[in-house]
Design a protein around this motif. Structure first.
Motif, PDB file in Angstrom:
ATOM      1  N   GLN A 189      -8.620   4.839   7.002  1.00 23.61           N
ATOM      2  CA  GLN A 189      -7.667   4.860   7.539  1.00 23.61           C
ATOM      3  C   GLN A 189      -7.122   3.994   8.489  1.00 23.61           C
ATOM      4  O   GLN A 189      -6.569   3.180   8.385  1.00 23.61           O
ATOM      5  CB  GLN A 189      -7.038   6.074   7.549  1.00 23.61           C
ATOM      6  CG  GLN A 189      -7.895   7.091   6.985  1.00 23.61           C
ATOM      7  CD  GLN A 189      -6.742   8.952   7.170  1.00 23.61           C
ATOM      8  OE1 GLN A 189      -5.626   8.805   8.330  1.00 23.61           O
ATOM      9  NE2 GLN A 189      -6.794   9.576   6.623  1.00 23.61           N
ATOM     10  N   ALA A 190      -8.393   4.136   9.523  1.00 18.82           N
ATOM     11  CA  ALA A 190      -8.347   3.518  11.255  1.00 18.82           C
ATOM     12  C   ALA A 190      -7.933   1.650  10.666  1.00 18.82           C
ATOM     13  O   ALA A 190      -7.424   0.827  11.087  1.00 18.82           O
ATOM     14  CB  ALA A 190      -9.280   3.226  11.819  1.00 18.82           C
ATOM     15  N   GLN A 191      -8.335   1.238   9.581  1.00 21.38           N
ATOM     16  CA  GLN A 191      -8.684  -0.061   9.220  1.00 21.38           C
ATOM     17  C   GLN A 191      -7.858  -0.389   8.760  1.00 21.38           C
ATOM     18  O   GLN A 191      -7.173  -1.575   8.833  1.00 21.38           O
ATOM     19  CB  GLN A 191      -9.968  -0.101   8.754  1.00 21.38           C
ATOM     20  CG  GLN A 191     -11.791  -0.586   8.860  1.00 21.38           C
ATOM     21  CD  GLN A 191     -12.499  -0.135   8.183  1.00 21.38           C
ATOM     22  OE1 GLN A 191     -12.378  -0.293   7.042  1.00 21.38           O
ATOM     23  NE2 GLN A 191     -13.763   0.278   8.423  1.00 21.38           N
ATOM     24  N   ILE A 192      -7.130   0.252   7.319  1.00 21.41           N
ATOM     25  CA  ILE A 192      -5.574  -0.213   6.709  1.00 21.41           C
ATOM     26  C   ILE A 192      -4.340  -0.590   7.656  1.00 21.41           C
ATOM     27  O   ILE A 192      -3.876  -0.914   7.721  1.00 21.41           O
ATOM     28  CB  ILE A 192      -5.584   0.917   5.555  1.00 21.41           C
ATOM     29  CG1 ILE A 192      -7.399   0.924   4.398  1.00 21.41           C
ATOM     30  CG2 ILE A 192      -4.599   0.903   4.872  1.00 21.41           C
ATOM     31  CD1 ILE A 192      -7.127  -0.010   4.077  1.00 21.41           C
ATOM     32  N   LEU A 193      -4.332   0.336   8.338  1.00 22.17           N
ATOM     33  CA  LEU A 193      -3.250   0.821   9.879  1.00 22.17           C
ATOM     34  C   LEU A 193      -2.920  -0.609  10.541  1.00 22.17           C
ATOM     35  O   LEU A 193      -2.323  -0.799  10.684  1.00 22.17           O
ATOM     36  CB  LEU A 193      -3.342   1.766  10.386  1.00 22.17           C
ATOM     37  CG  LEU A 193      -3.234   3.297   9.678  1.00 22.17           C
ATOM     38  CD1 LEU A 193      -3.680   4.494  10.837  1.00 22.17           C
ATOM     39  CD2 LEU A 193      -1.503   3.261   9.181  1.00 22.17           C
ATOM     40  N   ALA A 194      -4.749  -1.204  10.855  1.00 21.14           N
ATOM     41  CA  ALA A 194      -5.115  -2.060  10.798  1.00 21.14           C
ATOM     42  C   ALA A 194      -4.747  -3.896  10.856  1.00 21.14           C
ATOM     43  O   ALA A 194      -3.511  -4.193  11.096  1.00 21.14           O
ATOM     44  CB  ALA A 194      -5.561  -2.162  12.458  1.00 21.14           C
ATOM     45  N   VAL A 195      -4.884  -3.168   9.477  1.00 24.62           N
ATOM     46  CA  VAL A 195      -4.747  -4.627   8.780  1.00 24.62           C
ATOM     47  C   VAL A 195      -3.281  -4.670   8.653  1.00 24.62           C
ATOM     48  O   VAL A 195      -1.914  -5.531   8.073  1.00 24.62           O
ATOM     49  CB  VAL A 195      -4.999  -4.626   7.133  1.00 24.62           C
ATOM     50  CG1 VAL A 195      -4.669  -5.291   6.417  1.00 24.62           C
ATOM     51  CG2 VAL A 195      -6.838  -4.615   7.413  1.00 24.62           C
ATOM     52  N   LEU A 196      -2.175  -3.117   8.144  1.00 26.47           N
ATOM     53  CA  LEU A 196      -1.115  -3.646   7.684  1.00 26.47           C
ATOM     54  C   LEU A 196      -0.488  -3.606   9.641  1.00 26.47           C
ATOM     55  O   LEU A 196       0.445  -4.655   9.776  1.00 26.47           O
ATOM     56  CB  LEU A 196      -0.370  -2.121   7.861  1.00 26.47           C
ATOM     57  CG  LEU A 196      -0.670  -1.463   6.709  1.00 26.47           C
ATOM     58  CD1 LEU A 196      -0.260   0.101   6.381  1.00 26.47           C
ATOM     59  CD2 LEU A 196       0.495  -2.266   5.089  1.00 26.47           C
ATOM     60  N   ALA A 197      -0.918  -3.150  10.652  1.00 25.82           N
ATOM     61  CA  ALA A 197      -0.069  -3.775  12.412  1.00 25.82           C
ATOM     62  C   ALA A 197      -0.139  -5.465  11.806  1.00 25.82           C
ATOM     63  O   ALA A 197       1.130  -6.236  12.470  1.00 25.82           O
ATOM     64  CB  ALA A 197      -0.610  -3.106  13.189  1.00 25.82           C
TER      65      ALA A 197
END
Length: 336
Positions: free
Chosen positions: A191-199
């Motif tokens: 989850q944290a990785q996906i949010l970092a990608v979006l940001a």
């Protein structure tokens, strides 16, 4: 030119059922500026995904969708203007769906699925489309992207499939990206990785993002503004920092109380829960939809219209008690 990429007023979505008309979205207002992240929050069934599908024009024909104002990336989409929406999908606005496993076709290679749309809409050659697809896979963190284009979805992990869905949404280089619970089925690390990608993508490409979620931890990590949705209405809208510091609606306060606080919430301690059930949305719903679950509710909460108290700079709370507590009842703007 306006800085708003999405400006919606009084959006309503109704669906016919055997028991009558289901008024799933009951007149909501949403605005998203350039580069902003609006998180649409609420429990399951409150109308979040239907709102996104209405914005994208992906609801079935029997769904009734109306709005007093519906402007997206500079185009008026009210009335007959909605006929323009299919041409805008993918190029001006794109969506990441909730479940990548059901969104990806298991019988087609990833490359075929990424390139099919842009080859049709932009008339790209196969080689140019593959080049863009490999670039997008690389942007979302898929290693050896050119070789991965020939692989099928089952050869990727759940987190990688979600990255592929993000890459797919970016293929048309949209300005507005709608993400419907993109981290729900993933573990905390992914989850944290996906949010970092979006940001990172938002920063690099100047995207505006509408993120639908029920996870307030995700909201705290990424949101510029937060719209708290309940029973088809926006109960509260505020900048993320203000909402977490001083929630105004009793429903928002209940959601925040239910979040465990590291270092303060003892292990095994029951978390506070909001009692009662969400009201049915078939037919006309009068007054505050939250009143039967609210400890502050009084007789006035059953009356229409529910007052709307402005929360500067651009937010609001729809609640009788919030208005009374603020002492601005006479100044509150009624919203029918």
């Amino acid at each position: 030119m306006s800085d708003l990429l999405l400006d919606i007023q009084n959006l309503r979505v109704s669906l016919p059922t055997d028991r009558g008309m289901l008024n799933a979205v009951r007149g909501i207002d949403l605005q998203i500026g350039r580069g902003d992240t609006l998180c649409l929050v609420g429990e399951s069934g409150c109308g979040k995904s239907l709102t996104a599908m209405a914005i994208m024009g992906l609801l079935p024909r029997y769904a009734k969708v109306t709005a007093d104002r519906f402007e997206m990336v500079g185009h008026d989409l009210t009335g007959k203007g909605r006929a323009r929406l299919p041409q805008m999908r993918g190029r001006e606005v794109a969506m990441i769906f909730q479940d990548p496993t059901s969104s990806l076709n298991p019988t087609l290679t990833v490359g075929r699925q990424l390139t099919e749309g842009v080859m049709r809409t932009e008339r790209l050659s196969r080689s140019d489309a593959d080049k863009r697809a490999a670039e997008m896979l690389e942007r979302v963190g898929i290693s050896n992207p050119t070789a991965r284009l020939t692989q099928y979805p089952h050869t990727f992990s759940g987190g990688q499939r979600q990255r592929i869905m993000i890459a797919s949404a970016l293929m048309g280089r949209p300005r507005l990206l709608i993400a419907d619970e993109p981290t729900t089925a993933l573990d905390v690390t992914i989850q944290a990785q996906i949010l970092a990608v979006l940001a990172e993508l938002q920063s690099d490409l100047g995207l505006s993002l509408m993120l639908i979620t029920h996870d307030l931890g995700v909201v705290a990590a990424i949101a510029t503004d937060v719209a708290v949705m309940y029973a088809g209405r926006i109960a509260e809208l505020a900048p993320a920092r203000d909402l977490f510091a001083a929630p105004g609606h009793p429903y928002t306060q209940g959601l925040l109380r239910a979040i465990p606080v590291p270092g303060k919430t003892e292990r095994g301690t029951p978390l506070p829960a909001i009692p009662g059930r969400v009201p049915g949305l078939i037919g006309t719903l009068r007054g505050c939809a939250f009143r039967d679950r609210c400890a502050l509710a009084g007789p006035e909460c059953a009356a229409d219209p529910v007052p709307r108290l402005a929360r500067p700079p651009a937010g609001f709370v729809e609640c009788y008690k919030a208005v009374q507590a603020d002492g601005q009842t006479s100044q509150a703007k009624a919203k029918t």
